[in-house]
Scaffold this active site. Sequence first.
Site, PDB file in Angstrom:
ATOM      1  N   TYR A 153       0.801  -1.117  -0.146  1.00 39.10           N
ATOM      2  CA  TYR A 153      -0.144  -0.181   0.033  1.00 39.10           C
ATOM      3  C   TYR A 153       0.703   1.328   0.142  1.00 39.10           C
ATOM      4  O   TYR A 153       0.481   2.444  -0.364  1.00 39.10           O
ATOM      5  CB  TYR A 153      -0.858   0.001   1.346  1.00 39.10           C
ATOM      6  CG  TYR A 153      -2.190  -0.661   0.893  1.00 39.10           C
ATOM      7  CD1 TYR A 153      -2.204  -2.057   0.935  1.00 39.10           C
ATOM      8  CD2 TYR A 153      -3.214   0.140   1.326  1.00 39.10           C
ATOM      9  CE1 TYR A 153      -3.452  -2.546   0.719  1.00 39.10           C
ATOM     10  CE2 TYR A 153      -4.694  -0.626   1.449  1.00 39.10           C
ATOM     11  CZ  TYR A 153      -4.742  -1.949   0.885  1.00 39.10           C
ATOM     12  OH  TYR A 153      -5.810  -2.564   0.940  1.00 39.10           O
ATOM     13  N   LYS A 213       3.515 -15.052   2.323  1.00 41.02           N
ATOM     14  CA  LYS A 213       3.605 -15.927   0.982  1.00 41.02           C
ATOM     15  C   LYS A 213       5.091 -16.194   0.770  1.00 41.02           C
ATOM     16  O   LYS A 213       5.656 -15.902  -0.190  1.00 41.02           O
ATOM     17  CB  LYS A 213       3.202 -15.129  -0.264  1.00 41.02           C
ATOM     18  CG  LYS A 213       3.036 -15.887  -1.482  1.00 41.02           C
ATOM     19  CD  LYS A 213       1.927 -16.787  -1.732  1.00 41.02           C
ATOM     20  CE  LYS A 213       2.052 -17.623  -2.959  1.00 41.02           C
ATOM     21  NZ  LYS A 213       1.362 -18.787  -2.987  1.00 41.02           N
ATOM     22  N   ASP A 263      -2.426 -18.311   0.513  1.00 37.00           N
ATOM     23  CA  ASP A 263      -3.498 -19.081  -0.555  1.00 37.00           C
ATOM     24  C   ASP A 263      -4.005 -20.180   0.447  1.00 37.00           C
ATOM     25  O   ASP A 263      -5.193 -20.443   0.156  1.00 37.00           O
ATOM     26  CB  ASP A 263      -2.883 -19.356  -1.876  1.00 37.00           C
ATOM     27  CG  ASP A 263      -1.574 -20.249  -1.531  1.00 37.00           C
ATOM     28  OD1 ASP A 263      -1.043 -20.267  -0.397  1.00 37.00           O
ATOM     29  OD2 ASP A 263      -1.166 -20.914  -2.475  1.00 37.00           O
ATOM     30  N   ASP A 296      -6.062  -7.126   4.171  1.00 39.66           N
ATOM     31  CA  ASP A 296      -7.270  -6.330   3.556  1.00 39.66           C
ATOM     32  C   ASP A 296      -8.252  -7.470   2.817  1.00 39.66           C
ATOM     33  O   ASP A 296      -9.409  -7.683   2.974  1.00 39.66           O
ATOM     34  CB  ASP A 296      -6.743  -5.521   2.447  1.00 39.66           C
ATOM     35  CG  ASP A 296      -8.041  -4.795   1.663  1.00 39.66           C
ATOM     36  OD1 ASP A 296      -8.996  -4.145   2.188  1.00 39.66           O
ATOM     37  OD2 ASP A 296      -7.829  -4.708   0.381  1.00 39.66           O
ATOM     38  N   ASP A 352     -11.768  -9.274   4.429  1.00 39.37           N
ATOM     39  CA  ASP A 352     -13.348  -9.250   3.723  1.00 39.37           C
ATOM     40  C   ASP A 352     -13.763 -10.699   3.641  1.00 39.37           C
ATOM     41  O   ASP A 352     -14.855 -10.915   3.715  1.00 39.37           O
ATOM     42  CB  ASP A 352     -13.089  -8.391   2.290  1.00 39.37           C
ATOM     43  CG  ASP A 352     -13.334  -7.357   2.257  1.00 39.37           C
ATOM     44  OD1 ASP A 352     -13.199  -6.214   3.408  1.00 39.37           O
ATOM     45  OD2 ASP A 352     -14.136  -6.656   1.204  1.00 39.37           O
TER      46      ASP A 352
END
Length: 359
Positions: A141, A188, A221, A245, A249
């Site tokens: 970001y 990751k 993942d 983020d 959600d």
Amino acid sequence: MHKSIVLLPGDGIGPEVVAEARKTITAIAQRFGHDFVLEERALGGNAIDEFGDPLPQSTLAACRSADAVILGAVGGPKWDDPNAKTRPEAGLLGLRKELGLFANLRPIRPHRQLIDASPLRPDLIAGVDILFFRELTGGIYFGPSSVSNDGTTAHSEMVYHTYEVERIVRLAAEAARARDNHLTSVDKANVLEVSRLWRRVAGRVMAEEFPDVNYDVVLVDAMAMHLIARPASFDVVVTGNLFGDILTDESSMLPGSLGMLPSASIGETEPGLYEPIHGSAPDIAGRGLANPLATILATAMALRHSLEMEREAAAVETAVNQVLDDGLRTTDIATADEAVVSTTTMGDAVATAIGSPPT
Ligand code: IPM
Ligand code: MG
């Protein structure tokens, strides 16, 4: 007690849900005899319209000197022009950065009254109680980014410094100690160098400072899958800005609606920022359809974390439980055969419940 709270209604449904949070604050002030000074400021699209800046200096200054800041949501199609100088979201990101709010706490705890609102089977969501710590002022970001002159190539860089990983992992591990003593770090690391740094630093902090906390690491993942397959097996989860983020959600579907989920952004010194996880929902703005409970529950988090008012925070949460017990449902949490109430009816009901607590 005398406390100052800045309200940032923002765009879309933001003003509607913040108006209900204001009723909650007033009801708490009356019941507990506090003196809250409320001040409203512009942020996001409305601030672009009024000041040409999504984060005007006057807003930033007011936030800095407040005890807590409560935000609705920012953004909308009106400000979506890709060629525009600035965007509403830049106001929110700037505010997080300026206030040093590096930790975003997102609790995921389904309300028992709303089990049927979740698209997942009740046996999967039984016992779910997750607290996300999303890193909020770093990562992709805020890394360097650019687009080539001819517009055919763009890049956004994910950058993490050791100190950024250390401080968020410490906060998350401390929270885990006070809960089920289990921390999961998500990265990751099989692909990204930046994630390998994250994993190394997190592992060191945990080994040196929190050897008593059960600690594991999961690739992002796989985490997306586990959150659906076995959500009840997680306690505290710590991850970077972008992964957090996305995963929060996704997790919002465990309780059934984004409209129920509050979040708290905190740093070392400045006042905390409290907001619903949901966005500005321009498609339903101005129609009285929005669920104000996420913002009301964010207000409870503000009372607890920034104003040190645990009893008051609990009173808000009890009131929310009470109106859910009474069967009040906004459209996002109603099943097909349930009657639906408006944003203001829901907010009024919470304020009334605060004023007449169960004896
Ligand atoms: C959130 C939102 C924001 C984010 C947007 C509005 C900039 O999606 O708080 O999760 O991406 O952080
Ligand atoms: Mg988001």
